[in-house]
Write a protein that holds these residues in place. Structure first.
Motif, PDB file in Angstrom:
ATOM      1  N   ALA A 102     -33.299  -6.379  21.206  1.00 18.01           N
ATOM      2  CA  ALA A 102     -33.126  -7.227  22.382  1.00 18.01           C
ATOM      3  C   ALA A 102     -32.095  -8.326  22.168  1.00 18.01           C
ATOM      4  N   ASN A 103     -31.901  -8.736  20.939  1.00 15.96           N
ATOM      5  CA  ASN A 103     -30.990  -9.844  20.690  1.00 15.96           C
ATOM      6  C   ASN A 103     -29.521  -9.446  20.770  1.00 15.96           C
ATOM      7  N   VAL A 104     -29.210  -8.171  20.665  1.00 17.76           N
ATOM      8  CA  VAL A 104     -27.815  -7.761  20.637  1.00 17.76           C
ATOM      9  C   VAL A 104     -27.420  -6.837  21.787  1.00 17.76           C
ATOM     10  N   VAL A 105     -28.374  -6.226  22.452  1.00 17.46           N
ATOM     11  CA  VAL A 105     -28.067  -5.306  23.546  1.00 17.46           C
ATOM     12  C   VAL A 105     -28.584  -5.886  24.857  1.00 17.46           C
ATOM     13  N   ASP A 106     -27.738  -5.838  25.882  1.00 16.75           N
ATOM     14  CA  ASP A 106     -28.121  -6.341  27.193  1.00 16.75           C
ATOM     15  C   ASP A 106     -29.402  -5.638  27.669  1.00 16.75           C
ATOM     16  N   PRO A 107     -30.402  -6.365  28.158  1.00 19.97           N
ATOM     17  CA  PRO A 107     -31.664  -5.745  28.575  1.00 19.97           C
ATOM     18  C   PRO A 107     -31.482  -4.641  29.614  1.00 19.97           C
ATOM     19  N   ALA A 108     -30.575  -4.854  30.557  1.00 16.98           N
ATOM     20  CA  ALA A 108     -30.344  -3.818  31.565  1.00 16.98           C
ATOM     21  C   ALA A 108     -29.812  -2.544  30.923  1.00 16.98           C
ATOM     22  N   LEU A 109     -28.955  -2.714  29.916  1.00 14.43           N
ATOM     23  CA  LEU A 109     -28.412  -1.546  29.229  1.00 14.43           C
ATOM     24  C   LEU A 109     -29.487  -0.859  28.398  1.00 14.43           C
ATOM     25  N   GLN A 110     -30.395  -1.635  27.786  1.00 12.46           N
ATOM     26  CA  GLN A 110     -31.508  -1.025  27.060  1.00 12.46           C
ATOM     27  C   GLN A 110     -32.306  -0.101  27.979  1.00 12.46           C
ATOM     28  N   LYS A 111     -32.534  -0.576  29.187  1.00 13.15           N
ATOM     29  CA  LYS A 111     -33.297   0.231  30.138  1.00 13.15           C
ATOM     30  C   LYS A 111     -32.545   1.508  30.495  1.00 13.15           C
ATOM     31  N   GLU A 112     -31.221   1.411  30.650  1.00 11.28           N
ATOM     32  CA  GLU A 112     -30.452   2.604  30.981  1.00 11.28           C
ATOM     33  C   GLU A 112     -30.525   3.637  29.854  1.00 11.28           C
ATOM     34  N   VAL A 113     -30.490   3.156  28.613  1.00 13.70           N
ATOM     35  CA  VAL A 113     -30.593   4.088  27.484  1.00 13.70           C
ATOM     36  C   VAL A 113     -31.962   4.743  27.466  1.00 13.70           C
ATOM     37  N   GLN A 114     -33.009   3.965  27.712  1.00 14.03           N
ATOM     38  CA  GLN A 114     -34.357   4.523  27.778  1.00 14.03           C
ATOM     39  C   GLN A 114     -34.450   5.588  28.863  1.00 14.03           C
ATOM     40  N   ASP A 115     -33.873   5.291  30.020  1.00 10.08           N
ATOM     41  CA  ASP A 115     -33.918   6.247  31.115  1.00 10.08           C
ATOM     42  C   ASP A 115     -33.110   7.501  30.789  1.00 10.08           C
ATOM     43  N   ALA A 116     -31.991   7.324  30.090  1.00  7.85           N
ATOM     44  CA  ALA A 116     -31.191   8.477  29.691  1.00  7.85           C
ATOM     45  C   ALA A 116     -31.973   9.362  28.734  1.00  7.85           C
ATOM     46  N   GLN A 117     -32.678   8.744  27.790  1.00  7.31           N
ATOM     47  CA  GLN A 117     -33.499   9.520  26.862  1.00  7.31           C
ATOM     48  C   GLN A 117     -34.641  10.207  27.598  1.00  7.31           C
ATOM     49  N   ALA A 164     -26.548  -0.748  15.673  1.00  6.90           N
ATOM     50  CA  ALA A 164     -26.088  -0.882  14.290  1.00  6.90           C
ATOM     51  C   ALA A 164     -24.736  -1.572  14.225  1.00  6.90           C
ATOM     52  N   ARG A 165     -23.841  -1.226  15.144  1.00  2.08           N
ATOM     53  CA  ARG A 165     -22.513  -1.837  15.145  1.00  2.08           C
ATOM     54  C   ARG A 165     -22.585  -3.301  15.557  1.00  2.08           C
ATOM     55  N   LEU A 166     -23.381  -3.597  16.579  1.00  2.00           N
ATOM     56  CA  LEU A 166     -23.431  -4.955  17.105  1.00  2.00           C
ATOM     57  C   LEU A 166     -24.098  -5.924  16.138  1.00  2.00           C
ATOM     58  N   ARG A 167     -25.040  -5.452  15.341  1.00  2.00           N
ATOM     59  CA  ARG A 167     -25.704  -6.349  14.393  1.00  2.00           C
ATOM     60  C   ARG A 167     -24.747  -6.821  13.310  1.00  2.00           C
ATOM     61  N   GLY A 168     -23.690  -6.066  13.064  1.00  2.00           N
ATOM     62  CA  GLY A 168     -22.721  -6.487  12.073  1.00  2.00           C
ATOM     63  C   GLY A 168     -21.432  -6.993  12.681  1.00  2.00           C
ATOM     64  N   ALA A 169     -21.469  -7.295  13.972  1.00  2.00           N
ATOM     65  CA  ALA A 169     -20.249  -7.692  14.673  1.00  2.00           C
ATOM     66  C   ALA A 169     -20.200  -9.204  14.866  1.00  2.00           C
ATOM     67  N   SER A 170     -19.031  -9.669  15.239  1.00  2.00           N
ATOM     68  CA  SER A 170     -18.852 -11.100  15.498  1.00  2.00           C
ATOM     69  C   SER A 170     -19.509 -11.477  16.824  1.00  2.00           C
ATOM     70  N   ARG A 171     -19.673 -12.780  17.035  1.00  6.55           N
ATOM     71  CA  ARG A 171     -20.253 -13.247  18.297  1.00  6.55           C
ATOM     72  C   ARG A 171     -19.383 -12.846  19.473  1.00  6.55           C
ATOM     73  N   GLU A 172     -18.078 -12.849  19.249  1.00  5.37           N
ATOM     74  CA  GLU A 172     -17.157 -12.471  20.317  1.00  5.37           C
ATOM     75  C   GLU A 172     -17.392 -11.016  20.740  1.00  5.37           C
ATOM     76  N   THR A 173     -17.559 -10.126  19.751  1.00  4.90           N
ATOM     77  CA  THR A 173     -17.799  -8.719  20.058  1.00  4.90           C
ATOM     78  C   THR A 173     -19.131  -8.536  20.769  1.00  4.90           C
TER      79      THR A 173
END
Length: 433
Positions: A55-70, A358-367
């Motif tokens: 939740a800290n790195v992925v937009d909540p709305a996008l998390q829901k879209e991934v869940q729905d895709a799965q 995985a990518r976002l946890r190792g990314a900069s704040r800007e990313t």
């Protein structure tokens, strides 16, 4: 339209969540629209993209879209054609009686999965199934061939053995059990061959990286020019001019290298706890400056397409987004058709990076901030992935860009003739000397 039919699918996810086939998922959410997909009692456990701690790195709305895709992928995985033409059956996870599924619901789920695959939110289930079948064919061919022919057999499956799915394919076979010593030897030989191919690919990648680094050095040589030490503005203009003069080298491979290099360096610094260290982060700063200059140069040729795309995404309703997309496509000049479709595909595909935990946890704040902005457009982007296939499918691209394609062919032919004439003229001059 925004008003779409309710779900009629059961959705098993690792046995943790089960929806009734004809009652629909909780909230009676449409199965054919991720943007109002099923709410989950627990996060899906069969994908690494979204997890409870994301939740800290992925937009909540996008998390829901991934869940729905799965959810859609899991549902399609339990549907098979019936005995009669045009019929489908859903097979419950508990082994219960299969039930009929309306064909329009199957088509809706297929469209949803196709959009999620285009956006990089889920793996392509059709491609995965094809690779599983090919892996089985590889093992069958090897079992029928003498051992001295195994390298020839494996050589015809090089692309499969270099696929990202290969580790999971061989792992699944091993987990199912090894029937005999001969089968164990076959698995070992396949894995040894795959490792050799990987080493070859890495060597080729190292050579390509050396070429890309030469391009980076050439771009950065402007910064080392002492004339610009006291004038940052002049240095920036010189850098832009240098990038523009090298546009022929700024191909997809170089852009991909920059994206990969930035992500790798961000990950390394994050692991070392040095992401904010200006000394340790010097190479990352160089890469980002070069990347920004390259994107700015390439953006000169796609900005108008991206502007139109984001006009579409900012419309409030699905109907408005579809209508505006149709208008933009209808007004495209023949030379703009292929670049516009390519720009749409690239914008849609960027959504997967915004869901890559995985990518976002190792990314900069800007990313991470950029990913959050993109994630906020998740629903319109998934709609765009579906709409573009209907509004501007490959067949219409070919038809609308026919004149441009002919012009490009003629231009390439004229250029080749001019180069050949120049070479012949040079040869005659050298011969006469």
């Amino acid at each position: 339209p925004d008003d779409r039919g309710s779900a009629e699918m059961a959705v098993p996810l690792d046995g943790a969540v089960e929806f009734d086939l004809f009652g629909g998922p909780r909230g009676d959410a449409p199965a054919d629209d991720f943007r109002a997909g099923p709410p989950y009692a627990t996060p899906p456990g069969n994908g690494a993209t979204v997890a409870g701690s994301s939740a800290n790195v992925v937009d909540p709305a996008l998390q829901k879209e991934v869940q729905d895709a799965q959810w859609a992928v899991a549902t399609l995985g339990r549907i098979a054609p019936g005995d009669a033409a045009g019929t489908f059956l859903f097979y419950p996870s508990d082994g219960g009686v299969a039930r009929d599924v309306p064909p329009d619901k199957v088509e809706s789920l297929q469209r949803c999965v196709a959009a999620a695959v285009a956006a990089g939110l889920v793996d392509d289930p059709r491609a995965a199934a094809e690779e599983r079948a090919r892996f089985g064919s590889l093992l069958d061919e090897m079992s029928r061939a003498p051992e001295d022919r195994w390298p020839d057999v494996m050589g015809s499956y090089r692309d499969l053995l270099l696929s990202d799915r290969y580790p999971s394919l061989i792992k699944a076979r091993l987990q199912d059990g090894v029937e005999s010593a001969d089968r164990a030897e076959m698995y070992a030989r396949v894995n040894t061959y795959a490792m050799a191919l990987l080493r070859e690919a890495r060597a080729a990648g190292a050579q390509a990286e050396a070429g890309h680094l030469d391009t980076v050095r050439e771009i950065c040589s402007v910064a080392a020019d002492p004339r610009y030490e006291e004038d940052p503005a002049a240095a920036a203009r010189a850098l832009n001019d240098r990038v523009a003069s090298m546009r022929h080298s700024l191909d997809d491979a170089f852009v991909g290298y920059l994206k990969h290099a930035v992500a790798e360096e961000e990950g390394r610094l994050a692991r070392d706890g040095a992401l904010l260290d200006p000394i340790e982060g010097r190479w990352l700063s160089v890469l980002k400056i070069v990347q920004g200059g390259v994107y700015a140069e390439l953006g000169k040729h796609v900005d108008r397409y991206v502007e139109d795309i984001f006009y579409v995404l900012r419309m409030e309703t699905a109907r408005e987004r579809r209508s505006l997309l149709e208008k933009f496509v209808a007004d495209l000049a023949t030379l703009d058709v292929r670049p516009f479709r390519r720009a749409v595909d690239n914008v849609v595909a960027a959504l997967g990076g915004a869901a890559d935990v995985a990518r976002l946890r190792g990314a900069s704040r800007e990313t991470v901030a950029e990913a959050a902005v993109l994630g906020g457009f998740a629903a319109p982007l998934l709609q765009l992935a579906t709409d573009i296939e209907e509004v501007l499918p490959p067949s219409r691209v070919d038809a609308m860009s026919a004149e441009a394609d002919e012009w490009r062919r003629n231009k390439a032919r004229d250029l080749a003739a001019a180069l050949k004439g120049r070479e012949e003229k040079t040869e005659r001059a050298l011969g006469g000397a």
